[in-house]
Motif scaffolding. Structure first.
Motif, PDB file in Angstrom:
ATOM      1  N   LYS A 271       0.848  -1.194   0.000  1.00 21.12           N
ATOM      2  CA  LYS A 271       0.000   0.000   0.000  1.00 21.12           C
ATOM      3  C   LYS A 271       0.887   1.248   0.000  1.00 21.12           C
ATOM      4  CE  LYS A 271      -3.839   2.131   2.409  1.00 21.12           C
ATOM      5  NZ  LYS A 271      -4.812   2.053   3.486  1.00 21.12           N
ATOM      6  N   GLY A 272       0.611   2.190  -0.876  1.00 17.34           N
ATOM      7  CA  GLY A 272       1.390   3.423  -0.957  1.00 17.34           C
ATOM      8  C   GLY A 272       2.625   3.324  -1.840  1.00 17.34           C
ATOM      9  N   GLU A 273       2.961   2.122  -2.299  1.00 14.81           N
ATOM     10  CA  GLU A 273       4.147   1.947  -3.144  1.00 14.81           C
ATOM     11  C   GLU A 273       3.945   2.626  -4.499  1.00 14.81           C
ATOM     12  OE1 GLU A 273       5.524  -2.111  -3.254  1.00 14.81           O
ATOM     13  OE2 GLU A 273       6.644  -1.786  -5.125  1.00 14.81           O
ATOM     14  N   VAL A 274       5.035   3.187  -5.021  1.00 17.66           N
ATOM     15  CA  VAL A 274       4.965   3.830  -6.338  1.00 17.66           C
ATOM     16  C   VAL A 274       4.958   2.750  -7.420  1.00 17.66           C
ATOM     17  CG1 VAL A 274       6.165   5.328  -7.972  1.00 17.66           C
ATOM     18  CG2 VAL A 274       6.107   5.922  -5.528  1.00 17.66           C
ATOM     19  N   LEU A 275       3.890   2.734  -8.224  1.00 12.30           N
ATOM     20  CA  LEU A 275       3.748   1.752  -9.301  1.00 12.30           C
ATOM     21  C   LEU A 275       4.334   2.284 -10.606  1.00 12.30           C
ATOM     22  CD1 LEU A 275       0.005   0.836  -8.583  1.00 12.30           C
ATOM     23  CD2 LEU A 275       2.031  -0.444  -7.856  1.00 12.30           C
ATOM     24  N   GLY A 276       4.313   3.593 -10.726  1.00 10.77           N
ATOM     25  CA  GLY A 276       4.840   4.217 -11.929  1.00 10.77           C
ATOM     26  C   GLY A 276       4.759   5.724 -11.761  1.00 10.77           C
ATOM     27  N   LYS A 277       5.356   6.424 -12.737  1.00  9.28           N
ATOM     28  CA  LYS A 277       5.285   7.888 -12.691  1.00  9.28           C
ATOM     29  C   LYS A 277       4.726   8.390 -14.010  1.00  9.28           C
ATOM     30  CE  LYS A 277       8.531   8.673  -9.083  1.00  9.28           C
ATOM     31  NZ  LYS A 277       9.779   9.236  -8.604  1.00  9.28           N
ATOM     32  N   VAL A 278       3.890   9.404 -13.905  1.00 12.65           N
ATOM     33  CA  VAL A 278       3.296  10.012 -15.088  1.00 12.65           C
ATOM     34  C   VAL A 278       3.809  11.448 -15.166  1.00 12.65           C
ATOM     35  CG1 VAL A 278       1.154  10.642 -16.266  1.00 12.65           C
ATOM     36  CG2 VAL A 278       1.214   8.597 -14.832  1.00 12.65           C
ATOM     37  N   ALA A 279       4.395  11.801 -16.311  1.00  9.93           N
ATOM     38  CA  ALA A 279       4.958  13.153 -16.463  1.00  9.93           C
ATOM     39  C   ALA A 279       4.564  13.720 -17.810  1.00  9.93           C
ATOM     40  CB  ALA A 279       6.477  13.094 -16.361  1.00  9.93           C
ATOM     41  N   ASP A 280       4.609  15.047 -17.921  1.00  8.48           N
ATOM     42  CA  ASP A 280       4.430  15.641 -19.246  1.00  8.48           C
ATOM     43  C   ASP A 280       5.727  15.420 -20.030  1.00  8.48           C
ATOM     44  OD1 ASP A 280       6.243  18.005 -19.305  1.00  8.48           O
ATOM     45  OD2 ASP A 280       5.088  18.544 -17.524  1.00  8.48           O
ATOM     46  N   PRO A 281       5.726  15.681 -21.330  1.00 10.53           N
ATOM     47  CA  PRO A 281       6.901  15.325 -22.146  1.00 10.53           C
ATOM     48  C   PRO A 281       8.183  16.053 -21.724  1.00 10.53           C
ATOM     49  CG  PRO A 281       5.012  15.834 -23.548  1.00 10.53           C
ATOM     50  CD  PRO A 281       4.613  16.185 -22.157  1.00 10.53           C
ATOM     51  N   GLY A 283       8.835  16.764 -18.535  1.00  8.19           N
ATOM     52  CA  GLY A 283       9.156  16.360 -17.168  1.00  8.19           C
ATOM     53  C   GLY A 283       8.930  17.465 -16.154  1.00  8.19           C
ATOM     54  N   ASN A 284       8.245  18.529 -16.567  1.00  8.60           N
ATOM     55  CA  ASN A 284       7.966  19.621 -15.615  1.00  8.60           C
ATOM     56  C   ASN A 284       6.995  19.167 -14.543  1.00  8.60           C
ATOM     57  OD1 ASN A 284       9.573  21.325 -17.116  1.00  8.60           O
ATOM     58  ND2 ASN A 284       7.861  22.114 -18.338  1.00  8.60           N
ATOM     59  N   ALA A 285       5.879  18.641 -15.021  1.00  8.54           N
ATOM     60  CA  ALA A 285       4.871  18.148 -14.076  1.00  8.54           C
ATOM     61  C   ALA A 285       5.003  16.634 -14.012  1.00  8.54           C
ATOM     62  CB  ALA A 285       3.479  18.529 -14.560  1.00  8.54           C
ATOM     63  N   GLU A 286       5.143  16.095 -12.826  1.00 10.97           N
ATOM     64  CA  GLU A 286       5.268  14.653 -12.674  1.00 10.97           C
ATOM     65  C   GLU A 286       4.542  14.230 -11.406  1.00 10.97           C
ATOM     66  OE1 GLU A 286       8.866  12.215 -13.604  1.00 10.97           O
ATOM     67  OE2 GLU A 286       8.978  12.085 -11.412  1.00 10.97           O
ATOM     68  N   GLU A 287       3.761  13.141 -11.537  1.00 14.65           N
ATOM     69  CA  GLU A 287       3.092  12.611 -10.336  1.00 14.65           C
ATOM     70  C   GLU A 287       3.240  11.109 -10.302  1.00 14.65           C
ATOM     71  OE1 GLU A 287      -0.661  13.722  -8.763  1.00 14.65           O
ATOM     72  OE2 GLU A 287      -0.511  15.782  -9.544  1.00 14.65           O
ATOM     73  N   ALA A 288       3.305  10.584  -9.086  1.00 18.28           N
ATOM     74  CA  ALA A 288       3.431   9.136  -8.909  1.00 18.28           C
ATOM     75  C   ALA A 288       2.048   8.492  -8.925  1.00 18.28           C
ATOM     76  CB  ALA A 288       4.119   8.835  -7.591  1.00 18.28           C
ATOM     77  N   VAL A 289       1.990   7.274  -9.481  1.00 18.86           N
ATOM     78  CA  VAL A 289       0.796   6.432  -9.347  1.00 18.86           C
ATOM     79  C   VAL A 289       1.109   5.479  -8.203  1.00 18.86           C
ATOM     80  CG1 VAL A 289      -0.793   4.885 -10.543  1.00 18.86           C
ATOM     81  CG2 VAL A 289       0.652   6.440 -11.865  1.00 18.86           C
ATOM     82  N   THR A 290       0.283   5.476  -7.181  1.00 24.27           N
ATOM     83  CA  THR A 290       0.597   4.638  -6.014  1.00 24.27           C
ATOM     84  C   THR A 290      -0.474   3.567  -5.830  1.00 24.27           C
ATOM     85  OG1 THR A 290      -0.540   6.219  -4.596  1.00 24.27           O
ATOM     86  CG2 THR A 290       1.854   6.446  -4.777  1.00 24.27           C
ATOM     87  N   SER A 291      -0.055   2.506  -5.155  1.00 26.68           N
ATOM     88  CA  SER A 291      -0.981   1.408  -4.897  1.00 26.68           C
ATOM     89  C   SER A 291      -1.851   1.743  -3.695  1.00 26.68           C
ATOM     90  CB  SER A 291      -0.199   0.119  -4.641  1.00 26.68           C
ATOM     91  OG  SER A 291      -1.109  -0.946  -4.436  1.00 26.68           O
ATOM     92  N   MET A 292      -3.123   1.486  -3.840  1.00 23.17           N
ATOM     93  CA  MET A 292      -4.065   1.779  -2.754  1.00 23.17           C
ATOM     94  C   MET A 292      -4.158   0.631  -1.765  1.00 23.17           C
ATOM     95  SD  MET A 292      -5.235   0.194  -5.323  1.00 23.17           S
ATOM     96  CE  MET A 292      -5.725   1.152  -6.726  1.00 23.17           C
ATOM     97  N   ALA A 293      -3.441  -0.466  -2.041  1.00 26.46           N
ATOM     98  CA  ALA A 293      -3.544  -1.637  -1.153  1.00 26.46           C
ATOM     99  C   ALA A 293      -2.303  -2.504  -1.302  1.00 26.46           C
ATOM    100  CB  ALA A 293      -4.779  -2.462  -1.535  1.00 26.46           C
ATOM    101  N   ASP A 294      -2.078  -3.370  -0.314  1.00 26.45           N
ATOM    102  CA  ASP A 294      -1.120  -4.460  -0.491  1.00 26.45           C
ATOM    103  C   ASP A 294      -1.737  -5.433  -1.489  1.00 26.45           C
ATOM    104  OD1 ASP A 294       0.365  -3.312   1.512  1.00 26.45           O
ATOM    105  OD2 ASP A 294      -0.328  -4.684   3.075  1.00 26.45           O
ATOM    106  N   GLY A 295      -0.935  -5.905  -2.435  1.00 27.89           N
ATOM    107  CA  GLY A 295      -1.534  -6.839  -3.397  1.00 27.89           C
ATOM    108  C   GLY A 295      -0.550  -7.292  -4.446  1.00 27.89           C
ATOM    109  N   ILE A 296      -1.109  -7.868  -5.508  1.00 29.39           N
ATOM    110  CA  ILE A 296      -0.338  -8.365  -6.651  1.00 29.39           C
ATOM    111  C   ILE A 296      -0.832  -7.638  -7.902  1.00 29.39           C
ATOM    112  CG2 ILE A 296       0.123 -10.402  -8.113  1.00 29.39           C
ATOM    113  CD1 ILE A 296       1.323 -10.917  -5.436  1.00 29.39           C
ATOM    114  N   VAL A 297       0.111  -7.247  -8.758  1.00 24.35           N
ATOM    115  CA  VAL A 297      -0.254  -6.589 -10.017  1.00 24.35           C
ATOM    116  C   VAL A 297      -0.758  -7.670 -10.974  1.00 24.35           C
ATOM    117  CG1 VAL A 297       0.540  -5.181 -11.954  1.00 24.35           C
ATOM    118  CG2 VAL A 297       1.539  -4.850  -9.663  1.00 24.35           C
ATOM    119  N   ILE A 298      -2.072  -7.687 -11.238  1.00 25.39           N
ATOM    120  CA  ILE A 298      -2.638  -8.732 -12.113  1.00 25.39           C
ATOM    121  C   ILE A 298      -3.011  -8.187 -13.490  1.00 25.39           C
ATOM    122  CG2 ILE A 298      -3.478 -10.172 -10.212  1.00 25.39           C
ATOM    123  CD1 ILE A 298      -6.346  -9.096 -10.989  1.00 25.39           C
ATOM    124  N   GLY A 299      -2.844  -6.885 -13.684  1.00 28.03           N
ATOM    125  CA  GLY A 299      -3.108  -6.317 -15.004  1.00 28.03           C
ATOM    126  C   GLY A 299      -2.437  -4.963 -15.077  1.00 28.03           C
TER     127      GLY A 299
END
Ligand SMILES: [Zn+2]
Length: 343
Positions: A271-281, A283-299
């Motif tokens: 939970k809270g782990e960074v799964l990936g980062k999304v940025a504009d081309p 790299g000025n604006a960048e935000e992390a995509v975080t996991s909302m739970a403990d789990g397994i990436v199934i897709g």
């Protein structure tokens, strides 16, 4: 006592025979006839009638290859009962490389359909009446949607001790989702009729993913063995352990931008782990995509371009996360050679 012939779309298949049947579905506006291709393998001995179908979504082609290999497998020789194999259900979408029908409907939302309904409703009604209604058991083969890939997983409505649960456990996918039935899906229709039905979801649309196809073929054969359909001797290798998820949800793009994933399919995440980062081309604006739970990436998304709110990582939650992790590891090590692409 001799077994009765099996009849499908007006064709009689005698016990001990296998026949390919072209079930007429339409005459195109080019005047060309269009068929749903079916192969019936009708055993000499009584047993279940198992429908294995792929391509209800026309761009989901891993299942097409699973059906081809299943039909070529020596293990189905002399089977008990009847195998009804349909590599491509949505033949319209398959030709156009698309999930949908020409009227933009999703065939897997059109069941039970009607002969006087929309194109989708008519194709659903025809497939149901000519093919599905003959089955005592069903395995429906799918992949992730376009640009999305799925860890091999079974989706089914499980009740303890049910035939569906026995089939799900026999299949040997690492993850089982006790998934809600979606209105209009083949699974919804079959389950409501009391036909045990599994959906196998694995890999990406418009791709052949070997790590999804091989376990798919093995899984169908394991289910057939569990149902008593396979007669020959067999190396009695137990299926890899499967772990039942208690829920799942998607982590979505927090902003519009370009995604750099930090985790792989099958990874255990906190939970809270960074799964990936999304940025504009830039790299000025960048935000992390975080996991909302403990789990397994199934897709996960395979396309780095994301609009805000788009589904990027599908996280399944488990009561026993360690066991889920070892189910995924056991599954990966059961593949030879071990896949190096996504896992
Ligand atoms: Zn699908």
């Amino acid at each position: 006592m001799a077994r009765a012939p099996f009849e499908l779309a007006g064709v009689k298949v005698m016990p001990g025979n296998r026949i390919q049947i072209d079930v007429p579905v339409a005459r195109l506006y080019t005047h060309a006839p269009l068929h749903i291709p079916v192969e019936v393998v009708h055993g000499r001995q009584q047993g279940p009638v198992l429908l294995v179908c792929g391509g209800i979504h026309g761009d989901e082609i891993n299942g097409v290859e699973i059906v081809r290999r299943l039909l070529r497998s020596k293990q189905i020789q002399g089977l008990r009962g009847t195998l009804v194999a349909v590599p491509i259900v949505n033949v319209f979408g398959f030709m156009q490389h698309t999930r949908y029908l020409p009227d933009r409907r999703d065939l897997n939302r059109c069941f039970p359909g009607s002969e006087s309904g929309s194109l989708g409703g008519r194709v659903a009604a025809l497939f149901r009446e000519q093919i599905v209604d003959h089955a005592t058991h069903i395995i429906d083969l799918h992949t992730g949607a376009i640009h999305r890939t799925n860890l091999p997983q079974i989706r089914a409505q499980l009740s303890p001790g049910s035939e569906t649960e026995r089939m799900a456990n026999a299949f040997g996918a690492p993850v089982i989702l006790n998934a809600e039935l979606r209105e209009g899906s083949l699974r919804h229709y079959a389950q409501n009729r009391g036909i045990p039905v599994l959906t196998y979801e694995a890999g990406e649309a418009l791709r052949f993913d070997e790590w999804a196809i091989t376990p798919g073929v093995r899984g169908v054969l394991r289910v057939m063995r569990r149902l008593g359909m396979l007669t020959g001797e067999h190396r009695r290798r137990l299926p890899p352990a499967a772990e039942l998820a208690n829920g799942s949800s998607w982590a979505r793009a927090p902003i519009d931008g370009i995604l750099r994933p930090k985790v792989r399919l099958g990874a255990r995440v906190a939970k809270g782990e960074v799964l990936g980062k999304v940025a504009d081309p830039f790299g000025n604006a960048e935000e992390a995509v975080t996991s909302m739970a403990d789990g397994i990436v199934i897709g996960m998304s395979r396309l780095p371009l994301a609009n805000e709110g788009e589904a990027l990582f599908h996280i399944a939650r488990f009561d026993e996360i360690e066991e889920a992790e070892s189910a995924v590891e056991g599954f990966q090590s059961s593949l030879e050679p071990p896949p190096d692409s996504l896992f």
